[in-house]
Design an enzyme around this catalytic site. Sequence first.
Site, short mmCIF file in Angstrom:
data_model
loop_
_atom_site.label_atom_id
_atom_site.label_comp_id
_atom_site.label_asym_id
_atom_site.label_seq_id
_atom_site.Cartn_x
_atom_site.Cartn_y
_atom_site.Cartn_z
N LEU A 85 0.80 -1.22 0.00
CA LEU A 85 0.00 0.00 0.00
C LEU A 85 0.84 1.28 0.00
O LEU A 85 0.30 2.37 0.18
CB LEU A 85 -0.96 -0.01 1.20
CG LEU A 85 -1.94 -1.19 1.23
CD1 LEU A 85 -2.86 -1.09 2.44
CD2 LEU A 85 -2.74 -1.26 -0.05
N CYS A 86 2.15 1.15 -0.22
CA CYS A 86 3.00 2.33 -0.36
C CYS A 86 2.85 2.94 -1.75
O CYS A 86 2.69 2.21 -2.74
CB CYS A 86 4.48 1.96 -0.14
SG CYS A 86 4.95 1.82 1.58
N HIS A 87 2.92 4.26 -1.80
CA HIS A 87 2.87 4.94 -3.09
C HIS A 87 4.22 4.83 -3.80
O HIS A 87 5.27 4.70 -3.16
CB HIS A 87 2.52 6.42 -2.90
CG HIS A 87 1.13 6.64 -2.41
ND1 HIS A 87 0.79 6.54 -1.08
CD2 HIS A 87 -0.02 6.94 -3.07
CE1 HIS A 87 -0.50 6.78 -0.93
NE2 HIS A 87 -1.02 7.03 -2.12
N MET A 89 8.81 5.00 4.94
CA MET A 89 8.95 3.59 4.56
C MET A 89 10.18 3.37 3.69
O MET A 89 10.83 2.31 3.76
CB MET A 89 7.70 3.10 3.84
CG MET A 89 6.46 3.03 4.72
SD MET A 89 6.72 2.08 6.24
CE MET A 89 7.22 0.49 5.57
N GLU A 90 10.51 4.34 2.86
CA GLU A 90 11.70 4.22 2.01
C GLU A 90 12.97 4.20 2.85
O GLU A 90 13.88 3.41 2.61
CB GLU A 90 11.74 5.37 1.00
CG GLU A 90 10.78 5.23 -0.17
CD GLU A 90 9.31 5.39 0.21
OE1 GLU A 90 8.45 4.96 -0.57
OE2 GLU A 90 9.02 5.97 1.29
N ASP A 94 23.24 -11.89 4.82
CA ASP A 94 23.47 -12.83 3.71
C ASP A 94 24.96 -13.02 3.44
O ASP A 94 25.41 -14.15 3.20
CB ASP A 94 22.77 -12.32 2.46
CG ASP A 94 23.05 -13.20 1.26
OD1 ASP A 94 22.65 -14.38 1.28
OD2 ASP A 94 23.69 -12.72 0.29
#
Length: 207
Positions: free
Chosen positions: A123-125, A161-162, A176
């Site tokens: 739901l992020c733009h 969020m970014e 990793d």
Amino acid sequence: MNNNLLILHLHCHEQWQEMESIFGEPPAGFSSSTSQESHFISTGSGESHQGLSHVDSSGQARMVDVSSKEDSKRVAVASCKVLLGQKAFHLVASNQVAKGDVLNVAKIAGINGAKHTSSLIPLCHNISLTHIRVDLALNEKDFSVEIEGEAATTGKTGVEMEAMTAVAVAGLTVYDMCKAASKDISITEIHLEHKTGGKSGDWSRKQ
């Protein structure tokens, strides 16, 4: 009240009780009265108030319509820590990890992660980023890698969020690249440090 709203209502009430048991009183913005009412109040236009912006009045997930918002400069900074343990830490510090230069690869991965946030978080733009910064530093005191990420844009919605995706992906990349040396590696303390811009204004994490 339909089933979705009832479930959300019960969930909010449980969260309020849990926070009250931890803090001794409900955190700012929470009260017994608000916890006992639905946090999703319909305005007749599909908007919701006092609740989650990604849930509409019927309890369904949605992408928020930001078309009415004005463009503004928005910046967000996030951080996390990767606890490597002594063996893996010294391999990273001496650049002897078999897969290569851990810090530089993780830096690039974090930048790439920020650019793909809308593909990872449903739901992020899709935001046009004007700046991304990812820094990694070794901390010998606790054998960790400290990661900080910054994202910026000029637009209608924020870049929290970014920034958080940048540090999370960088942390996963460290894991990793080092997992052959140790499986006992933890990615911890992923959180927003501060943000600026937008209708809600500036915010910083209290130290």
